[in-house]
Design a protein around this motif. Structure first.
Motif, PDB file in Angstrom:
ATOM      1  N   ILE A 100      23.969  20.505 -30.701  1.00 26.49           N
ATOM      2  CA  ILE A 100      24.996  19.632 -30.148  1.00 26.49           C
ATOM      3  C   ILE A 100      24.447  18.280 -29.696  1.00 26.49           C
ATOM      4  CG2 ILE A 100      24.823  20.588 -27.807  1.00 26.49           C
ATOM      5  CD1 ILE A 100      27.890  20.301 -27.627  1.00 26.49           C
ATOM      6  N   GLY A 101      23.242  18.264 -29.166  1.00 28.26           N
ATOM      7  CA  GLY A 101      22.660  16.993 -28.725  1.00 28.26           C
ATOM      8  C   GLY A 101      22.426  16.054 -29.887  1.00 28.26           C
ATOM      9  N   ASP A 102      21.915  16.603 -30.983  1.00 29.47           N
ATOM     10  CA  ASP A 102      21.670  15.794 -32.175  1.00 29.47           C
ATOM     11  C   ASP A 102      22.994  15.270 -32.752  1.00 29.47           C
ATOM     12  OD1 ASP A 102      18.924  16.215 -32.065  1.00 29.47           O
ATOM     13  OD2 ASP A 102      19.097  18.118 -33.164  1.00 29.47           O
ATOM     14  N   VAL A 103      24.005  16.129 -32.777  1.00 28.89           N
ATOM     15  CA  VAL A 103      25.316  15.711 -33.288  1.00 28.89           C
ATOM     16  C   VAL A 103      25.880  14.578 -32.438  1.00 28.89           C
ATOM     17  CG1 VAL A 103      27.697  16.440 -33.688  1.00 28.89           C
ATOM     18  CG2 VAL A 103      25.806  17.974 -34.285  1.00 28.89           C
ATOM     19  N   ALA A 104      25.737  14.704 -31.112  1.00 21.40           N
ATOM     20  CA  ALA A 104      26.255  13.678 -30.205  1.00 21.40           C
ATOM     21  C   ALA A 104      25.581  12.339 -30.465  1.00 21.40           C
ATOM     22  CB  ALA A 104      26.059  14.116 -28.761  1.00 21.40           C
ATOM     23  N   ARG A 105      24.239  12.366 -30.663  1.00 16.53           N
ATOM     24  CA  ARG A 105      23.520  11.113 -30.896  1.00 16.53           C
ATOM     25  C   ARG A 105      23.919  10.476 -32.226  1.00 16.53           C
ATOM     26  NH1 ARG A 105      19.407  14.052 -28.458  1.00 16.53           N
ATOM     27  NH2 ARG A 105      18.637  14.809 -30.466  1.00 16.53           N
ATOM     28  N   ARG A 106      24.089  11.289 -33.264  1.00 16.79           N
ATOM     29  CA  ARG A 106      24.363  10.754 -34.599  1.00 16.79           C
ATOM     30  C   ARG A 106      25.841  10.362 -34.793  1.00 16.79           C
ATOM     31  NH1 ARG A 106      20.560  13.848 -39.003  1.00 16.79           N
ATOM     32  NH2 ARG A 106      18.645  13.810 -37.782  1.00 16.79           N
ATOM     33  N   SER A 107      26.719  11.043 -34.109  1.00 16.30           N
ATOM     34  CA  SER A 107      28.152  10.781 -34.316  1.00 16.30           C
ATOM     35  C   SER A 107      28.725   9.801 -33.302  1.00 16.30           C
ATOM     36  CB  SER A 107      28.938  12.093 -34.223  1.00 16.30           C
ATOM     37  OG  SER A 107      28.902  12.608 -32.896  1.00 16.30           O
ATOM     38  N   GLY A 108      28.059   9.657 -32.154  1.00 20.38           N
ATOM     39  CA  GLY A 108      28.608   8.801 -31.103  1.00 20.38           C
ATOM     40  C   GLY A 108      29.644   9.513 -30.261  1.00 20.38           C
ATOM     41  N   ASP A 143      30.960  20.785 -40.539  1.00 23.19           N
ATOM     42  CA  ASP A 143      31.437  20.574 -39.162  1.00 23.19           C
ATOM     43  C   ASP A 143      31.338  19.089 -38.781  1.00 23.19           C
ATOM     44  OD1 ASP A 143      31.853  23.292 -38.881  1.00 23.19           O
ATOM     45  OD2 ASP A 143      29.852  23.648 -38.013  1.00 23.19           O
ATOM     46  N   ILE A 144      30.218  18.475 -39.143  1.00 21.66           N
ATOM     47  CA  ILE A 144      30.007  17.069 -38.804  1.00 21.66           C
ATOM     48  C   ILE A 144      31.001  16.185 -39.552  1.00 21.66           C
ATOM     49  CG2 ILE A 144      28.367  15.158 -38.981  1.00 21.66           C
ATOM     50  CD1 ILE A 144      26.140  17.290 -38.533  1.00 21.66           C
ATOM     51  N   ARG A 145      31.256  16.561 -40.817  1.00 21.92           N
ATOM     52  CA  ARG A 145      32.245  15.811 -41.589  1.00 21.92           C
ATOM     53  C   ARG A 145      33.609  15.888 -40.903  1.00 21.92           C
ATOM     54  NH1 ARG A 145      31.574  18.252 -45.925  1.00 21.92           N
ATOM     55  NH2 ARG A 145      29.980  16.850 -46.787  1.00 21.92           N
ATOM     56  N   ARG A 146      33.979  17.051 -40.368  1.00 20.56           N
ATOM     57  CA  ARG A 146      35.256  17.216 -39.672  1.00 20.56           C
ATOM     58  C   ARG A 146      35.289  16.366 -38.400  1.00 20.56           C
ATOM     59  NH1 ARG A 146      39.583  20.967 -39.634  1.00 20.56           N
ATOM     60  NH2 ARG A 146      40.498  21.298 -37.566  1.00 20.56           N
ATOM     61  N   ILE A 147      34.163  16.278 -37.710  1.00 23.08           N
ATOM     62  CA  ILE A 147      34.099  15.442 -36.498  1.00 23.08           C
ATOM     63  C   ILE A 147      34.424  13.986 -36.844  1.00 23.08           C
ATOM     64  CG2 ILE A 147      32.538  14.462 -34.771  1.00 23.08           C
ATOM     65  CD1 ILE A 147      31.105  17.211 -34.774  1.00 23.08           C
ATOM     66  N   PHE A 148      33.824  13.499 -37.929  1.00 25.47           N
ATOM     67  CA  PHE A 148      34.097  12.112 -38.323  1.00 25.47           C
ATOM     68  C   PHE A 148      35.561  11.939 -38.738  1.00 25.47           C
ATOM     69  CE2 PHE A 148      29.391  11.802 -38.956  1.00 25.47           C
ATOM     70  CZ  PHE A 148      29.201  10.717 -38.105  1.00 25.47           C
ATOM     71  N   HIS A 149      36.146  12.958 -39.356  1.00 28.16           N
ATOM     72  CA  HIS A 149      37.571  12.884 -39.703  1.00 28.16           C
ATOM     73  C   HIS A 149      38.423  12.790 -38.439  1.00 28.16           C
ATOM     74  CE1 HIS A 149      36.960  14.919 -43.903  1.00 28.16           C
ATOM     75  NE2 HIS A 149      36.588  13.638 -43.872  1.00 28.16           N
ATOM     76  N   ILE A 150      38.066  13.588 -37.448  1.00 28.18           N
ATOM     77  CA  ILE A 150      38.806  13.568 -36.176  1.00 28.18           C
ATOM     78  C   ILE A 150      38.740  12.189 -35.536  1.00 28.18           C
ATOM     79  CG2 ILE A 150      38.792  14.459 -33.805  1.00 28.18           C
ATOM     80  CD1 ILE A 150      37.853  17.155 -35.001  1.00 28.18           C
ATOM     81  N   GLU A 151      37.543  11.632 -35.478  1.00 25.01           N
ATOM     82  CA  GLU A 151      37.377  10.326 -34.831  1.00 25.01           C
ATOM     83  C   GLU A 151      38.128   9.228 -35.594  1.00 25.01           C
ATOM     84  OE1 GLU A 151      35.856   9.856 -31.781  1.00 25.01           O
ATOM     85  OE2 GLU A 151      36.089  12.027 -31.956  1.00 25.01           O
ATOM     86  N   SER A 152      38.140   9.352 -36.911  1.00 27.19           N
ATOM     87  CA  SER A 152      38.873   8.353 -37.704  1.00 27.19           C
ATOM     88  C   SER A 152      40.364   8.408 -37.400  1.00 27.19           C
ATOM     89  CB  SER A 152      38.637   8.590 -39.203  1.00 27.19           C
ATOM     90  OG  SER A 152      37.284   8.393 -39.531  1.00 27.19           O
ATOM     91  N   LEU A 153      40.911   9.620 -37.320  1.00 25.07           N
ATOM     92  CA  LEU A 153      42.336   9.767 -37.038  1.00 25.07           C
ATOM     93  C   LEU A 153      42.667   9.339 -35.607  1.00 25.07           C
ATOM     94  CD1 LEU A 153      43.033  13.156 -38.857  1.00 25.07           C
ATOM     95  CD2 LEU A 153      43.812  10.885 -39.551  1.00 25.07           C
ATOM     96  N   ARG A 154      41.764   9.635 -34.674  1.00 20.53           N
ATOM     97  CA  ARG A 154      41.991   9.199 -33.288  1.00 20.53           C
ATOM     98  C   ARG A 154      41.999   7.682 -33.180  1.00 20.53           C
ATOM     99  NH1 ARG A 154      38.226  11.335 -28.920  1.00 20.53           N
ATOM    100  NH2 ARG A 154      39.810  10.329 -27.640  1.00 20.53           N
TER     101      ARG A 154
END
Length: 333
Positions: A3-11, A43-54
């Protein structure tokens, strides 16, 4: 990926990622031996999709539906987002305009700010009485930005309130003319009419120039108001339009009175009389219009008028002849 790595890479913060997990938006595919969340590439791809829609303004509930409902079609939601965005922009623009107007009033303290806010609200009230009182107090009590007064006068349908607003603008002199000139170019006929009426109440050379521009424009209603105002100011260019108004029975009494006022200047009396006679001679003018033109000669001094009336007293149109004879009789007294 932890989760820490995902947070750093995804913002996206670790706290938000845990929130997504609790909502079932993004549940990490696996867990480490120590029990830590482990995210896959999907999972990471879905996170970026979520942020794009938000970023488009969707709520998390709408995001979940967009990603998980196979029958979801985005067109309706996008249309709704467009409407919401427009409403928000309109609200923010209105707020920005209000703040600028308060700043333009140069308030010395919060009491002044509150007075200006109250007056601006009153100008936008549904009550005509409140709007009228606000217009009158805008000069006598609380200084209101000229932009607010111009907007009010261009949108005011009640004649009594409009008169009060026009009076208030007139007290500001040339300060409102640039904004009123923009009103003359409005695509809305009512706004153009209100603009020329307001300009007519303002004295000075700049207002006269704007009225002359309006007189040469394509809007016949605006031209008529401009002609009446220019005639009062002694501008001879208004004569043809004023005579047109008499012929067309468009505020013809005021037009005839304005011609009479212009004719008090000796240099213009013969010009007006000659123009009236020339219009009378046109064979295409109806009988009622010829009578109105004859009546308009009544208050035009000079020998040209007297001769014209003497000729008209023998006109084939009995109504014109009787009108001319009566006017001649009153001139001889």
């Amino acid at each position: 990926m932890l989760i820490g790595d995902v947070a750093r890479r995804s913002g996206v913060s670790a706290r938000m990622l845990r929130h997504y997990d609790s909502l079932g938006l993004v549940r990490p595919t696996g867990r480490t031996d120590a029990g830590y969340r482990e995210y896959s590439s999907e999972d990471i791809r879905r996170i970026f999709h979520i942020e794009s829609l938000r970023s488009l303004g969707l709520s998390l509930r709408e995001v979940r539906r967009a990603l998980d409902d196979p029958g979801f079609t985005p067109a309706e939601l996008v249309d709704d987002l467009i409407r919401q965005t427009r409403d928000r922009i309109a609200h923010e623009t209105e707020l920005l305009t209000r703040l600028r107007r308060i700043g333009a009033a140069e308030p010395g303290g919060w009491e002044d700010v509150l007075q200006v806010v109250a007056l601006l609200r009153a100008l936008g009230s549904k009550s005509a009485g409140q709007r009228q009182r606000a217009a009158l107090s805008s000069v006598a009590e609380v200084p209101v930005p000229v932009e607010a007064l111009v907007e009010a006068v261009l949108n005011e349908a009640d004649p009594n309130v409009a008169g009060a607003l026009q009076w208030a603008l007139a007290q500001l002199g040339d300060g409102a003319l640039d904004l009123l000139a923009e009103g003359l170019g409005s695509p809305e006929a009512e706004v153009r009419k209100r603009a020329v009426q307001a300009i007519a109440e303002i004295s000075g050379g700049q207002a006269t120039e704007l009225l002359q521009d309006a007189l040469a424009g394509s809007d016949v209603v605006v031209r008529r108001y401009a002609a009446l105002a220019l005639g009062v100011r002694g501008v001879a260019d208004a004569i043809p339009t004023l005579i047109d108004m008499v012929v067309q029975e468009a505020n013809d009494v005021d037009a005839a009175d304005t011609l009479s006022a212009l004719a008090s200047r000796p240099a213009l009396a013969d010009q007006i009389a000659t123009s009236l006679v020339e219009r009378l001679a046109r064979g295409t003018i109806e009988s009622s219009a010829r009578r109105r033109l004859t009546q308009a000669l009544a208050d035009i001094p000079g020998i040209t008028t007297s001769r014209a009336l003497a000729d008209l007293a023998h006109d084939e149109d009995r109504g014109v002849a009787l009108t001319a004879a009566y006017i001649l009789g009153t001139r001889d007294l």
